[in-house]
Design a protein around this motif. Structure first.
Motif, short mmCIF file in Angstrom:
data_model
loop_
_atom_site.label_atom_id
_atom_site.label_comp_id
_atom_site.label_asym_id
_atom_site.label_seq_id
_atom_site.Cartn_x
_atom_site.Cartn_y
_atom_site.Cartn_z
N GLN A 91 -17.03 41.54 118.80
CA GLN A 91 -17.52 42.88 118.52
C GLN A 91 -16.57 43.90 119.13
O GLN A 91 -16.49 44.01 120.35
N GLN A 92 -15.90 44.68 118.27
CA GLN A 92 -14.87 45.60 118.75
C GLN A 92 -14.48 46.55 117.63
O GLN A 92 -14.80 46.31 116.46
N PRO A 93 -13.77 47.64 117.94
CA PRO A 93 -13.31 48.55 116.88
C PRO A 93 -12.20 47.88 116.07
O PRO A 93 -11.12 47.60 116.59
N ILE A 94 -12.47 47.64 114.80
CA ILE A 94 -11.51 46.86 113.99
C ILE A 94 -10.25 47.65 113.67
O ILE A 94 -9.23 47.06 113.30
N LEU A 95 -10.28 48.96 113.83
CA LEU A 95 -9.09 49.76 113.54
C LEU A 95 -8.23 50.02 114.78
O LEU A 95 -7.20 50.71 114.69
N TYR A 96 -8.63 49.48 115.93
CA TYR A 96 -7.82 49.65 117.13
C TYR A 96 -6.47 48.95 116.94
O TYR A 96 -6.41 47.79 116.52
N ARG A 97 -5.38 49.64 117.28
CA ARG A 97 -4.05 49.14 116.95
C ARG A 97 -3.23 48.69 118.16
O ARG A 97 -2.09 48.26 118.01
N GLY A 98 -3.77 48.81 119.35
CA GLY A 98 -3.01 48.39 120.52
C GLY A 98 -2.97 46.87 120.64
O GLY A 98 -3.63 46.14 119.90
N LYS A 99 -2.18 46.38 121.59
CA LYS A 99 -2.14 44.95 121.85
C LYS A 99 -3.51 44.47 122.31
O LYS A 99 -4.14 45.12 123.17
N LYS A 100 -3.95 43.35 121.77
CA LYS A 100 -5.28 42.88 122.13
C LYS A 100 -5.40 41.36 122.04
O LYS A 100 -4.75 40.71 121.22
N ILE A 101 -6.25 40.85 122.91
CA ILE A 101 -6.64 39.43 122.92
C ILE A 101 -8.16 39.40 122.74
O ILE A 101 -8.86 40.25 123.29
N THR A 102 -8.65 38.44 121.98
CA THR A 102 -10.09 38.33 121.76
C THR A 102 -10.59 36.93 122.09
O THR A 102 -9.96 35.94 121.70
N THR A 103 -11.69 36.87 122.83
CA THR A 103 -12.37 35.60 123.05
C THR A 103 -13.45 35.43 122.00
O THR A 103 -14.31 36.31 121.83
N ILE A 104 -13.40 34.33 121.27
CA ILE A 104 -14.46 33.98 120.31
C ILE A 104 -15.19 32.77 120.88
O ILE A 104 -14.64 31.67 120.95
N HIS A 105 -16.42 32.97 121.31
CA HIS A 105 -17.17 31.91 121.98
C HIS A 105 -17.69 30.87 121.00
O HIS A 105 -17.80 29.69 121.34
N ASP A 106 -18.05 31.30 119.80
CA ASP A 106 -18.51 30.39 118.75
C ASP A 106 -18.70 31.22 117.48
O ASP A 106 -18.54 32.45 117.50
N LEU A 107 -19.05 30.54 116.40
CA LEU A 107 -19.34 31.24 115.13
C LEU A 107 -20.82 31.12 114.80
O LEU A 107 -21.20 31.16 113.63
N THR A 108 -21.66 31.01 115.82
CA THR A 108 -23.09 30.80 115.62
C THR A 108 -23.71 31.92 114.80
O THR A 108 -24.52 31.67 113.89
N LEU A 109 -23.36 33.16 115.08
CA LEU A 109 -23.94 34.28 114.35
C LEU A 109 -23.72 34.13 112.84
O LEU A 109 -24.60 34.50 112.04
N LEU A 110 -22.59 33.56 112.45
CA LEU A 110 -22.25 33.47 111.04
C LEU A 110 -22.93 32.28 110.36
O LEU A 110 -23.00 32.23 109.13
N ASN A 111 -23.42 31.33 111.13
CA ASN A 111 -23.89 30.06 110.56
C ASN A 111 -25.36 29.76 110.80
O ASN A 111 -25.83 28.67 110.47
N THR A 112 -26.10 30.69 111.40
CA THR A 112 -27.50 30.43 111.72
C THR A 112 -28.36 31.62 111.30
O THR A 112 -27.85 32.71 111.02
#
Length: 365
Positions: A91-112
């Motif tokens: 969950q983050q601003p998708i138009l942010y253009r700076g350098k970024k790293i993202t932690t994805i813990h799982d895809l549970t939200l998409l599959n349940t």
């Protein structure tokens, strides 16, 4: 060269927040070169206190999946102008253009789907989530996941290169709170700790427990966790079915939770989907034998230290839990293996790996 790194820690006081808190705890010991700005919700401004003067805390009062997150949070980050942002969730601003790293813990939200949620709102959030997760995975400079299972899932879902994703395993801590007896009516019991959303599969565990008490009438099932909407829904369901020997504790302090774990015949973990499965590792740290679902990442994380079952098959849950209940040698062996298994994981190593990724991304033009 000194850099400014922002860490989006808005989830620090949630169920996933342990990851963020441990990451910060070790980063402030490991990194004496860079400056860090830790971004939290207003209610959590005093939740985490740093002992390193290079770490400061600022309020970022933006709701997940909101217009404020997409517009206001982007403006906030643009004004902050860090050299790198670590988003500890997708969950983050998708138009942010700076350098970024993202932690994805799982895809549970998409599959349940959680039946205690509004169907329309939940599925609308799922549609937004699919778009956001894919966009975030592709636009991030690097991704972190807690297991190889989640890494493979993300690579398939977002069609990103495998070398763009680093697995940083989490770890289990034992509370230093003194054990305090929890009063209950059972001679023997199995225990579960945590949320009770649909994918946690608590109803099948309850059904398996009812089959087990046919020949073990003194066996209890103790379910530890806050009495939120999903938990209360399960409680009403069990009462309507006339299920016996099931106790919902509500929220209890760590000292009582750990007392229950150390006195349980087994920790039962029936989940259909996990990104890491921390609760059963915490049970292993206390020497509790673990009987676990064989779904998703759980065999990867628990190795040979758990006794597995098919979580979709109530009879198989009954079989596996019954075998552990009836075999003292098996319980002792699972306890021994569990204590060895948790030694494979380290929060400090997770933080070291994360810092290595920060440095790699910061060095890129």
């Amino acid at each position: 060269m000194e850099m400014r790194i922002a860490i989006d820690a808005r989830i620090i006081n949630s169920s996933t927040g342990r990851y963020v808190e441990r990451l910060l705890h070790y980063l402030e010991k490991l990194d004496t070169e860079n400056d860090y700005i830790v971004l939290v919700r207003r209610k959590d401004l005093k939740f985490w206190q740093s002992s390193n003067p290079r770490f400061s805390v600022q309020v970022a009062e933006y709701d997940n999946y909101s217009f404020a997150e997409q517009i206001g949070f982007k403006r906030f980050l643009d004004r902050l102008a860090p050299d790198l942002v670590h988003f500890c969730m997708p969950q983050q601003p998708i138009l942010y253009r700076g350098k970024k790293i993202t932690t994805i813990h799982d895809l549970t939200l998409l599959n349940t789907y959680n039946s205690d949620k509004n169907w329309l709102i939940f599925h609308a959030k799922q549609l937004v989530g699919r778009f956001v997760f894919k966009r975030v995975a592709r636009s991030s400079d690097h991704l972190l996941t807690p297991t190889q299972y989640v890494k493979d899932d993300v690579v398939r879902f977002a069609d990103v290169p495998a070398d763009k994703v680093t697995v940083t395993y989490e770890a289990a801590d034992v509370s230093h709170e003194a054990l305090k007896e929890y009063d209950h009516p059972y001679k023997r019991f199995i225990v579960y700790v945590g949320q009770q959303s649909d994918y946690k599969n608590i109803r099948r565990l309850g059904e398996a427990h009812q089959a087990l008490i046919g020949t073990r009438p003194d066996l209890g099932l103790i379910l530890v966790g806050s009495l939120n909407a999903s938990t209360l829904k399960n409680k009403r369901y069990f009462e309507k079915q006339g299920f016996r020997n099931i106790l919902f504790t509500g929220f209890i302090p760590d000292g009582q939770k750990d007392w229950l774990l150390t006195h349980a015949e087994a920790y039962a973990f029936p989940s259909l989907m996990e990104g890491f499965g921390l609760p059963a590792l915490e049970a292993m740290a206390l020497g509790t034998p673990v009987v676990s679902s064989n779904a998703t990442c759980l065999p990867e994380v628990y190795g040979d230290a758990a006794h597995y079952f098919d979580p979709m098959n109530t009879q198989d849950i009954t079989r596996a839990v019954g075998q552990v209940l009836d075999d003292k040698t098996l319980r002792e062996e699972l306890s021994r293996r569990g204590k060895l298994q948790i030694k494979k994981y380290s929060w400090q190593r997770m933080a070291e790996q994360t810092l290595t990724v920060y440095r790699q991304i910061l060095e890129k033009n």
